[in-house]
Design an enzyme around this catalytic site. Sequence first.
Site, PDB file in Angstrom:
ATOM      1  N   LYS A 231     -14.247  -6.456  -9.008  1.00 52.46           N
ATOM      2  CA  LYS A 231     -13.481  -7.342  -9.887  1.00 52.46           C
ATOM      3  C   LYS A 231     -12.912  -8.523  -9.093  1.00 52.46           C
ATOM      4  CE  LYS A 231      -9.939  -7.219 -13.468  1.00 52.46           C
ATOM      5  NZ  LYS A 231      -8.863  -6.461 -14.103  1.00 52.46           N
ATOM      6  N   ASP A 232     -12.417  -8.240  -7.887  1.00 51.85           N
ATOM      7  CA  ASP A 232     -11.906  -9.325  -7.042  1.00 51.85           C
ATOM      8  C   ASP A 232     -13.021 -10.299  -6.662  1.00 51.85           C
ATOM      9  OD1 ASP A 232      -9.310  -8.564  -7.144  1.00 51.85           O
ATOM     10  OD2 ASP A 232      -9.238  -7.646  -5.157  1.00 51.85           O
TER      11      ASP A 232
ATOM     12  N   HIS B 165       0.800  -1.219   0.000  1.00 53.23           N
ATOM     13  CA  HIS B 165       0.000   0.000   0.000  1.00 53.23           C
ATOM     14  C   HIS B 165       0.831   1.266   0.000  1.00 53.23           C
ATOM     15  CE1 HIS B 165      -3.644  -2.517   1.114  1.00 53.23           C
ATOM     16  NE2 HIS B 165      -3.888  -1.955  -0.039  1.00 53.23           N
TER      17      HIS B 165
ATOM     18  N   GLU C 292       3.781 -34.106  -1.866  1.00 54.87           N
ATOM     19  CA  GLU C 292       2.637 -33.445  -2.492  1.00 54.87           C
ATOM     20  C   GLU C 292       3.077 -32.759  -3.779  1.00 54.87           C
ATOM     21  OE1 GLU C 292      -0.288 -34.407  -1.165  1.00 54.87           O
ATOM     22  OE2 GLU C 292      -0.923 -32.574  -0.184  1.00 54.87           O
TER      23      GLU C 292
HETATM   24  C1  HEM Z   1      -1.385 -21.853   5.773  1.00 53.49           C
HETATM   25  C2  HEM Z   1      -2.461 -22.500   5.926  1.00 53.49           C
HETATM   26  C3  HEM Z   1      -2.531 -24.031   6.011  1.00 53.49           C
HETATM   27  C4  HEM Z   1      -2.053 -24.978   5.124  1.00 53.49           C
HETATM   28  C5  HEM Z   1      -1.314 -24.721   3.807  1.00 53.49           C
HETATM   29  C6  HEM Z   1      -2.419 -26.277   5.656  1.00 53.49           C
HETATM   30  C7  HEM Z   1      -2.141 -27.507   5.053  1.00 53.49           C
HETATM   31  C8  HEM Z   1      -2.566 -28.745   5.507  1.00 53.49           C
HETATM   32  C9  HEM Z   1      -2.431 -29.989   4.802  1.00 53.49           C
HETATM   33  C10 HEM Z   1      -1.791 -30.167   3.411  1.00 53.49           C
HETATM   34  C11 HEM Z   1      -2.988 -30.974   5.565  1.00 53.49           C
HETATM   35  C12 HEM Z   1      -3.121 -32.473   5.221  1.00 53.49           C
HETATM   36  C13 HEM Z   1      -4.526 -32.752   4.733  1.00 53.49           C
HETATM   37  C14 HEM Z   1      -4.764 -34.215   4.519  1.00 53.49           C
HETATM   38  O1  HEM Z   1      -4.090 -34.807   3.668  1.00 53.49           O
HETATM   39  O2  HEM Z   1      -5.623 -34.751   5.207  1.00 53.49           O
HETATM   40  C15 HEM Z   1      -3.446 -30.370   6.781  1.00 53.49           C
HETATM   41  C16 HEM Z   1      -4.054 -31.070   7.834  1.00 53.49           C
HETATM   42  C17 HEM Z   1      -4.494 -30.478   9.014  1.00 53.49           C
HETATM   43  N1  HEM Z   1      -4.479 -29.122   9.323  1.00 53.49           N
HETATM   44 FE1  HEM Z   1      -3.799 -27.644   8.108  1.00 53.49          FE
HETATM   45  N2  HEM Z   1      -3.079 -26.113   6.858  1.00 53.49           N
HETATM   46  C18 HEM Z   1      -3.162 -24.755   7.119  1.00 53.49           C
HETATM   47  C19 HEM Z   1      -3.739 -24.169   8.218  1.00 53.49           C
HETATM   48  C20 HEM Z   1      -4.223 -24.856   9.336  1.00 53.49           C
HETATM   49  C21 HEM Z   1      -4.690 -24.229  10.557  1.00 53.49           C
HETATM   50  C22 HEM Z   1      -4.719 -22.726  10.849  1.00 53.49           C
HETATM   51  C23 HEM Z   1      -5.079 -25.229  11.394  1.00 53.49           C
HETATM   52  C24 HEM Z   1      -5.639 -25.018  12.816  1.00 53.49           C
HETATM   53  C25 HEM Z   1      -5.160 -25.629  13.804  1.00 53.49           C
HETATM   54  C26 HEM Z   1      -4.888 -26.493  10.725  1.00 53.49           C
HETATM   55  C27 HEM Z   1      -5.181 -27.772  11.247  1.00 53.49           C
HETATM   56  C28 HEM Z   1      -5.014 -28.968  10.579  1.00 53.49           C
HETATM   57  C29 HEM Z   1      -5.373 -30.269  11.119  1.00 53.49           C
HETATM   58  C30 HEM Z   1      -6.002 -30.557  12.496  1.00 53.49           C
HETATM   59  C31 HEM Z   1      -5.039 -31.228  10.134  1.00 53.49           C
HETATM   60  C32 HEM Z   1      -5.199 -32.775  10.231  1.00 53.49           C
HETATM   61  C33 HEM Z   1      -6.534 -33.237   9.741  1.00 53.49           C
HETATM   62  C34 HEM Z   1      -6.498 -33.680   8.292  1.00 53.49           C
HETATM   63  O3  HEM Z   1      -5.517 -34.289   7.860  1.00 53.49           O
HETATM   64  O4  HEM Z   1      -7.463 -33.406   7.584  1.00 53.49           O
HETATM   65  N3  HEM Z   1      -4.351 -26.222   9.473  1.00 53.49           N
HETATM   66  N4  HEM Z   1      -3.186 -29.008   6.721  1.00 53.49           N
END
Ligand code: HEM
Lengths: 426, 262
Positions: A245-246, A217, A289
Amino acid sequence: MSTNPSKKFKNPMVNWIEYRLPIFSFLDNSLGSNYPTPKNLNYFWNFGSLAGITLGIMLVSGIVLAMHYTAHVDYAFDSVERIMRDVNYGWLIRYIHMNGGSMFFIVVYIHIFRGLYYGSYHAPRELLWMLGVFILLAMMATAFMGYVLPWGQMSFWGATVITNLFSAIPLVGDAIVTWLWGGFSVDNATLNRFFSLHYLMPFVIVGLVVLHIWALHVHSSNNPIGIDAKTEQDTLPFHPYYTVKDLYGLGVFLICYAFFVFYAPNFFGEPDNYIEANPLVTPAHIVPEWYFLPFYAILRAFTADFFLFAYTPISWIMSAKLAGVIAMFASILLLLLMPWLDGSNVKSSKFRPLYAMFFWIFLLNCVVLGIVGGKPAEGTWLYIGQFTTTYYFAHLLVIVPLVSRLEQPKTPPESISAAVTSTAQG
Amino acid sequence: MRNILQKHLNLYFALAVVVFSFGAADSMAGGKAPKPPKQEWSFDGMFGTFDKAAAQRGFQVYQEVCAGCHSLRQIDFRHLAGIGYTEEQIKAFAAESEVTDGPDDEGEMFERSGIPADPLPSPFANDQAAAASNNGKVPPDLSLMNKARIGGADYVYALLTGYTDPPSGIEVPEGGSYNTYYPGHIIAMAAPLSDEGVEYQDGTKATVAQQANDVVTFLAWTAEPEMERRKSMGLKVLIFLFIFTALLYRVKKVVWKGAKLR
Ligand code: HEM
């Protein structure tokens, strides 16, 4: 971020608050009618706001997942299945989060290549660009640790392979790996710390994003012709022009996102991750991945007989494995230097045909690296990986500095409004 | 300079062609086992649903054949409502199993008959016991099987119907069987299905292909019990998003008309 203390709003309540906390003028100056934005932005400028919204979606879906998830080697896999089967709309939340990770990287990669094409890293936006590179690094760390949480076969073996890389560091390597694991293998201690850090890192990203937007900004957006806005004629107020637009871009994005969530939720995933982690059974192919594949290809290109390694002084001081690890990190960190590697005084590739051509080759090179990263590192694939790895570094370290200094760019138009009227007429 | 560049570009496109043709060749070779042929499934496509009758027959096949070796840990009896069983039927299924519960007020464990909230019983107490009875190989849990193999439902179907005599020259070790579609071909599971191996209650003729089709439909449901709800919700979400986005596009056009006048 200067605020205008005399700013008056119609609503007295708003004025009361504004007088004490000038949040309304702050919003107006950042996303509102008081934020002048170049009027010629194309749809590639939508991807910044999309990245921000995706980050929000990841935070919300992640926090809900964390309410139901159990970070323990004996329960993690089953707790994710409980989410899929027994938690109300748990499958929806998990698929939103799982595919959201991939969407986030797609959006951010387009955002980055947009910057590379239009020279958005040039002065005075160097810090803005560098903050972006740090966001990418933080996203990678977050996604890597998130992928470990469901504790499937790829979670476990991916974590094992990647953490083991640090053992290439001389003398202290093994000690570092033990320290990272909190034990002598990827185990419960590792899963627990990864969960803790996976929860923390997104908020670090939020902090970096705030700085990124703050820096944005100050000088406002770059634009397709790369000439800064000079007069009011070159700009439009952000609201309503770019808000609408966004929003339209968001609609298109959500259609793509929803398609994957509802109709191909495991498209980006690996079948092996639906098998619970088993330290005694190694999967046939361990692949990270998709968004890590180009970097994985660079890592694995460094074999003992890779010419870039074998015939250079690199082999006198380190092992091929360590060289690969350093190269992998360097491939991202080098982007930090883009503002200085590129010595052109014209930003946009529109006026730099030679440079533009190399940009497209570089993009293609990255795609090929990605393909190679998903294949076993042997035979022809290895050679292609080594060639494209060499080209990746040659582009950043040789081609960009030389071409940007030798090419005589075309003359850009006087101003944004001049460019806009001339295209309108022509 | 131009010339060199042109050469460089040519090299690059040649390389790209090589890469993609290798990719194609690679997927054809497919790691020895042939690609499982594509089958028609009731649950395919955007509007696919589970064929409930097939899934129920598949549950019968699972109970009578597979359950002797394979667990289905993610499934509770109550979940069976998802393939159309009534509460009464589910109670009856559950009641057939004996469950160790407790401790009671005296601190003793006790046996009781199953209730809908119980998980389906597993055939073995642990992996060691499972391996000991199966030539050293653990029969994997089947709950997520359709999602956990490349090829999904088509693969599991091909596996179940893919038992043949080994080609000449191939030695099948003791306790193994030859299967066309199993990676490496030698599998520790003997052909589990045989013609009329089960007697279907609805009178369907129980060929091997029919049983395989039914049990795979059942396993498609155990792997993705949310699929029907997911697809129908997806349709509503997409219709909403298409209309919403079309409207936003109009609004954007109208607002930007103003920009041209400025
Ligand atoms: C920058 C943002 C984030 C990215 C890029 C990200 C990425 C990921 C990925 C790639 C997985 C694996 C999914 C799977 O294969 O099941 C995952 C799982 C998980 N994430 Fe995140 N995440 C983010 C933010 C968060 C936040 C803020 C939380 C809050 C605590 C969170 C909690 C979890 C939990 C509990 C799992 C395990 C459950 C699962 O595998 O579905 N994530 N995340």
